[in-house]
Design an enzyme around this catalytic site. Structure first.
Site, PDB file in Angstrom:
ATOM      1  N   GLY A 288       0.820  -1.220   0.000  1.00  0.00           N
ATOM      2  CA  GLY A 288       0.000   0.000   0.000  1.00  0.00           C
ATOM      3  C   GLY A 288       0.851   1.267   0.000  1.00  0.00           C
TER       4      GLY A 288
ATOM      5  CB  THR B 172      -8.112   2.322  11.983  1.00  0.00           C
ATOM      6  OG1 THR B 172      -8.960   3.429  12.272  1.00  0.00           O
ATOM      7  CG2 THR B 172      -8.990   1.091  11.791  1.00  0.00           C
ATOM      8  CG  ASP B 173      -9.260   6.152  15.555  1.00  0.00           C
ATOM      9  OD1 ASP B 173      -9.640   5.740  14.440  1.00  0.00           O
ATOM     10  OD2 ASP B 173      -9.271   7.367  15.867  1.00  0.00           O
ATOM     11  CD  GLU B 174     -13.143   4.656  11.259  1.00  0.00           C
ATOM     12  OE1 GLU B 174     -14.065   3.890  10.952  1.00  0.00           O
ATOM     13  OE2 GLU B 174     -12.882   5.694  10.630  1.00  0.00           O
TER      14      GLU B 174
ATOM     15  CE1 TYR C 166     -10.586   0.908   6.814  1.00  0.00           C
ATOM     16  CE2 TYR C 166     -11.472   2.247   8.604  1.00  0.00           C
ATOM     17  CZ  TYR C 166     -10.386   1.765   7.894  1.00  0.00           C
ATOM     18  OH  TYR C 166      -9.112   2.120   8.263  1.00  0.00           O
TER      19      TYR C 166
ATOM     20  CE  LYS D 170      -7.128  -1.466   8.921  1.00  0.00           C
ATOM     21  NZ  LYS D 170      -5.992  -1.662   7.968  1.00  0.00           N
TER      22      LYS D 170
ATOM     23  CG  ASN E 189      -2.637   9.213   9.781  1.00  0.00           C
ATOM     24  OD1 ASN E 189      -1.456   9.003   9.572  1.00  0.00           O
ATOM     25  ND2 ASN E 189      -3.289   8.598  10.758  1.00  0.00           N
TER      26      ASN E 189
ATOM     27  CG  ASN F 243     -16.201  16.116  11.401  1.00  0.00           C
ATOM     28  OD1 ASN F 243     -15.045  15.842  11.734  1.00  0.00           O
ATOM     29  ND2 ASN F 243     -17.137  15.196  11.225  1.00  0.00           N
TER      30      ASN F 243
HETATM   31  P1  NAD Z   1      -5.259   4.779   1.051  1.00  0.00           P
HETATM   32  O1  NAD Z   1      -6.632   4.354   0.668  1.00  0.00           O
HETATM   33  O2  NAD Z   1      -4.800   6.155   0.739  1.00  0.00           O
HETATM   34  O3  NAD Z   1      -4.189   3.778   0.382  1.00  0.00           O
HETATM   35  C1  NAD Z   1      -4.366   2.384   0.349  1.00  0.00           C
HETATM   36  C2  NAD Z   1      -3.327   1.811  -0.608  1.00  0.00           C
HETATM   37  O4  NAD Z   1      -3.463   0.379  -0.606  1.00  0.00           O
HETATM   38  C3  NAD Z   1      -3.501   2.269  -2.062  1.00  0.00           C
HETATM   39  O5  NAD Z   1      -2.262   2.601  -2.626  1.00  0.00           O
HETATM   40  C4  NAD Z   1      -4.104   1.048  -2.753  1.00  0.00           C
HETATM   41  O6  NAD Z   1      -3.784   0.959  -4.129  1.00  0.00           O
HETATM   42  C5  NAD Z   1      -3.479  -0.093  -1.946  1.00  0.00           C
HETATM   43  N1  NAD Z   1      -4.285  -1.321  -1.973  1.00  0.00           N
HETATM   44  C6  NAD Z   1      -5.614  -1.446  -1.712  1.00  0.00           C
HETATM   45  N2  NAD Z   1      -5.996  -2.734  -1.848  1.00  0.00           N
HETATM   46  C7  NAD Z   1      -4.871  -3.429  -2.190  1.00  0.00           C
HETATM   47  C8  NAD Z   1      -4.610  -4.804  -2.447  1.00  0.00           C
HETATM   48  N3  NAD Z   1      -5.584  -5.716  -2.400  1.00  0.00           N
HETATM   49  N4  NAD Z   1      -3.341  -5.177  -2.745  1.00  0.00           N
HETATM   50  C9  NAD Z   1      -2.346  -4.255  -2.812  1.00  0.00           C
HETATM   51  N5  NAD Z   1      -2.538  -2.951  -2.586  1.00  0.00           N
HETATM   52  C10 NAD Z   1      -3.789  -2.537  -2.275  1.00  0.00           C
HETATM   53  O7  NAD Z   1      -5.152   4.453   2.598  1.00  0.00           O
HETATM   54  P2  NAD Z   1      -4.426   5.236   3.792  1.00  0.00           P
HETATM   55  O8  NAD Z   1      -5.331   6.293   4.292  1.00  0.00           O
HETATM   56  O9  NAD Z   1      -3.055   5.555   3.381  1.00  0.00           O
HETATM   57  O10 NAD Z   1      -4.397   4.085   4.904  1.00  0.00           O
HETATM   58  C11 NAD Z   1      -3.295   3.196   4.995  1.00  0.00           C
HETATM   59  C12 NAD Z   1      -3.524   2.250   6.163  1.00  0.00           C
HETATM   60  O11 NAD Z   1      -3.666   2.984   7.365  1.00  0.00           O
HETATM   61  C13 NAD Z   1      -4.807   1.426   6.042  1.00  0.00           C
HETATM   62  O12 NAD Z   1      -4.546   0.127   6.520  1.00  0.00           O
HETATM   63  C14 NAD Z   1      -5.803   2.135   6.946  1.00  0.00           C
HETATM   64  O13 NAD Z   1      -6.753   1.233   7.458  1.00  0.00           O
HETATM   65  C15 NAD Z   1      -4.875   2.660   8.029  1.00  0.00           C
HETATM   66  N6  NAD Z   1      -5.348   3.889   8.723  1.00  0.00           N
HETATM   67  C16 NAD Z   1      -5.611   5.024   8.018  1.00  0.00           C
HETATM   68  C17 NAD Z   1      -5.982   6.188   8.712  1.00  0.00           C
HETATM   69  C18 NAD Z   1      -6.245   7.483   8.002  1.00  0.00           C
HETATM   70  O14 NAD Z   1      -6.637   8.450   8.662  1.00  0.00           O
HETATM   71  N7  NAD Z   1      -6.056   7.576   6.697  1.00  0.00           N
HETATM   72  C19 NAD Z   1      -6.073   6.151  10.102  1.00  0.00           C
HETATM   73  C20 NAD Z   1      -5.799   4.973  10.778  1.00  0.00           C
HETATM   74  C21 NAD Z   1      -5.410   3.851  10.073  1.00  0.00           C
HETATM   75  O1  TDX Z   2     -17.877  14.646   2.787  1.00  0.00           O
HETATM   76  C1  TDX Z   2     -17.636  14.386   3.983  1.00  0.00           C
HETATM   77  N1  TDX Z   2     -18.305  15.079   4.965  1.00  0.00           N
HETATM   78  C2  TDX Z   2     -18.118  14.851   6.292  1.00  0.00           C
HETATM   79  O2  TDX Z   2     -18.758  15.495   7.141  1.00  0.00           O
HETATM   80  C3  TDX Z   2     -16.683  13.391   4.380  1.00  0.00           C
HETATM   81  C4  TDX Z   2     -15.910  12.595   3.351  1.00  0.00           C
HETATM   82  C5  TDX Z   2     -16.494  13.185   5.729  1.00  0.00           C
HETATM   83  N2  TDX Z   2     -17.199  13.869   6.665  1.00  0.00           N
HETATM   84  C6  TDX Z   2     -16.970  13.593   8.098  1.00  0.00           C
HETATM   85  C7  TDX Z   2     -17.114  12.133   8.477  1.00  0.00           C
HETATM   86  C8  TDX Z   2     -16.150  11.981   9.621  1.00  0.00           C
HETATM   87  O3  TDX Z   2     -16.781  12.353  10.840  1.00  0.00           O
HETATM   88  O4  TDX Z   2     -15.614  13.917   8.385  1.00  0.00           O
HETATM   89  C9  TDX Z   2     -15.042  12.985   9.302  1.00  0.00           C
HETATM   90  C10 TDX Z   2     -13.837  12.334   8.652  1.00  0.00           C
HETATM   91  O5  TDX Z   2     -14.308  11.554   7.567  1.00  0.00           O
HETATM   92  P1  TDX Z   2     -13.305  10.657   6.658  1.00  0.00           P
HETATM   93  O6  TDX Z   2     -12.246  11.528   6.100  1.00  0.00           O
HETATM   94  O7  TDX Z   2     -14.150   9.856   5.727  1.00  0.00           O
HETATM   95  O8  TDX Z   2     -12.590   9.758   7.759  1.00  0.00           O
HETATM   96  P2  TDX Z   2     -13.143   8.703   8.833  1.00  0.00           P
HETATM   97  O9  TDX Z   2     -14.466   8.175   8.461  1.00  0.00           O
HETATM   98  O10 TDX Z   2     -12.997   9.329  10.188  1.00  0.00           O
HETATM   99  O11 TDX Z   2     -12.054   7.526   8.652  1.00  0.00           O
HETATM  100  C11 TDX Z   2     -10.661   7.865   8.502  1.00  0.00           C
HETATM  101  O12 TDX Z   2      -9.979   7.706   9.732  1.00  0.00           O
HETATM  102  C12 TDX Z   2      -9.805   6.403  10.194  1.00  0.00           C
HETATM  103  C13 TDX Z   2     -10.002   7.006   7.420  1.00  0.00           C
HETATM  104  O13 TDX Z   2     -10.712   7.158   6.191  1.00  0.00           O
HETATM  105  C14 TDX Z   2      -9.925   5.570   7.836  1.00  0.00           C
HETATM  106  O14 TDX Z   2      -9.251   4.804   6.846  1.00  0.00           O
HETATM  107  C15 TDX Z   2      -9.186   5.509   9.145  1.00  0.00           C
HETATM  108  O15 TDX Z   2      -9.115   4.190   9.627  1.00  0.00           O
END
Ligand code: NAD
Ligand code: TDX
Length: 342
Positions: free
Chosen positions: A10, A126-128, A150, A154, A180, A249
């Site tokens: 990823g 994730t915290d979720e 989702y 996880k 993040n 938010n």
């Molecule tokens: P993202 O959606 O930006 O990236 C996911 C990446 O994984 C992409 O590059 C996609 O092409 C690749 N991928 C998806 N399915 C795949 C598969 N089957 N094989 C190979 N590659 C694959 O995600 P992100 O926000 O960077 O999150 C990364 C990790 O961190 C995830 O495990 C997510 O659950 C965790 N996480 C994210 C957040 C957040 O706020 N973004 C918070 C806590 C945990």
């Molecule tokens: O259009 C929107 N309007 C809105 O109010 C979107 C996309 C989100 N939201 C709200 C929903 C959430 O309360 O904003 C907050 C953040 O939403 P997202 O960016 O979709 O994140 P969230 O659902 O909190 O999940 C993210 O954090 C935990 C990541 O997508 C996950 O991958 C991670 O595990």
């Protein structure tokens, strides 16, 4: 400490690419392989400079595919699994791909981590998984209560990791971080969506009453914690990663509008997300005891992040339009097919 060779699954996504960039910069002797299937969320532009410079070996492959995983993992000392389906709204529409990648894909990686005897397997979670908080801080022993497909997927991945640590002594550690933010985040997510919509003079669609809270962590602070847990964490243990910076938010949306400096966008309250978790709250003392502390101040990092999207308009316009795929076709498709994009 530096690792000799790491596999980052990823690594073309948001956090994965920030992690790869940090490791490449700070650990010049570490060999880095990225395995990514380039779903709609994977964008080679995020790490193309490192691939072109020969700093990162890129393998296009799916974590659900045993042949791809075995080949990519051979020779890796440490595996970091960032690959996942990650968007809650998409999981509410369709959860099958979440179960396949986040559970089945994790299982596949664990099997090869076991067979190839990697020194460390790091699962990025994730915290979720703890579900919505009523105000209590969750620690690593708190029950798992996922509130959407989702986070349920996880949980499945996390539990498989813990089972492999217990049953086969695979040296697994799990990190669970809060939300993040930073550069290279897909525009479907809250902060990039609102920032880019504001730049385009579009409405900012806030779910429900806008008072749901998220605890925002700057992506590089999370990446540092992940690297530290890989090095110093105890096998079979979970580490929460958060800074305790919960924001409604609505407040974040107002901050974005202020930094973008646009007056022709407006916040609109729309129908709430189904099963929308009200707030996440983590205790993160355990990772702090390993020596981690965030380096970033939320207000500064938000300003810098918004600035990054302002300065990198081409990047997010190509993501919004889907044109980033053409970049891949033009620069890498043939080379990757011939195994030359190393
Ligand atoms: P993202 O959606 O930006 O990236 C996911 C990446 O994984 C992409 O590059 C996609 O092409 C690749 N991928 C998806 N399915 C795949 C598969 N089957 N094989 C190979 N590659 C694959 O995600 P992100 O926000 O960077 O999150 C990364 C990790 O961190 C995830 O495990 C997510 O659950 C965790 N996480 C994210 C957040 C957040 O706020 N973004 C918070 C806590 C945990
Ligand atoms: O259009 C929107 N309007 C809105 O109010 C979107 C996309 C989100 N939201 C709200 C929903 C959430 O309360 O904003 C907050 C953040 O939403 P997202 O960016 O979709 O994140 P969230 O659902 O909190 O999940 C993210 O954090 C935990 C990541 O997508 C996950 O991958 C991670 O595990």
């Amino acid at each position: 400490m530096s690792f000799t060779s790491i596999l980052v699954t990823g690594g073309a996504g948001f956090i994965g690419s920030n992690f790869v960039r940090m490791m490449a910069r700070e650990h010049p002797d570490t060999k880095i392989t990225v395995l990514d299937s380039l779903t709609y969320a994977g964008n080679l532009e995020n790490i193309s400079d490192l691939i072109d410079a020969g700093r990162v070996r890129f393998v296009k492959g799916d974590i659900r595919d045993p042949i791809a995983v075995r080949a990519a993992m051979s020779g890796a000392e440490v595996v970091f699994n960032f690959a996942a389906e990650t968007h809650v709204d998409r999981s509410i529409e369709e959860a099958a791909s979440f179960i396949e990648t986040d559970v089945q894909g994790t299982y596949n990686l664990l099997n090869f981590a076991r067979e190839l005897k990697v020194a460390r397997y790091v699962q990025i979670s994730t915290d979720e998984v703890y579900g919505s908080s009523d105000g209590t801080d969750f620690d690593e022993e708190s029950p798992l209560k996922p509130g959407n497909p989702y986070s349920a997927s996880k949980c499945g991945g996390d539990l498989m990791c813990l089972a492999f640590a217990n049953t086969y002594k695979v040296p697994v550690v799990i990190t669970r971080s809060s939300n993040n933010f930073g550069p290279y985040q897909h525009v479907e997510k809250f902060i990039p969506l609102f920032t880019t919509n504001a730049m385009e003079g579009k409405d900012l669609p806030l779910y429900g009453d806008g008072m749901h809270q998220r605890d925002w962590i700057y992506v590089e602070d999370n990446c540092r914690a992940i690297a530290l847990v890989a090095e110093k964490g105890k096998t079979g243990e979970v580490y929460n990663i958060a800074v305790g910076n919960s924001q409604p938010n609505l407040r974040v949306a107002e901050l974005i509008l202020k930094h973008v400096g646009k007056t022709d966008s407006r916040i609109v309250f729309i129908e709430d997300r189904k099963g929308h978790d009200r707030m996440y709250k983590l205790k993160a003392e355990k990772v702090r005891k390993l020596g981690w502390q965030p380096r970033t101040d939320f207000a500064d990092a938000m300003e810098q992040t918004v600035k990054w999207y302002v300065q990198n308009r081409g990047w997010w316009e190509r993501v919004k339009s889907g044109a980033f795929r053409e970049y891949y076709e033009k620069h890498y498709k043939d080379k990757l097919a011939r195994g030359k994009a190393k």
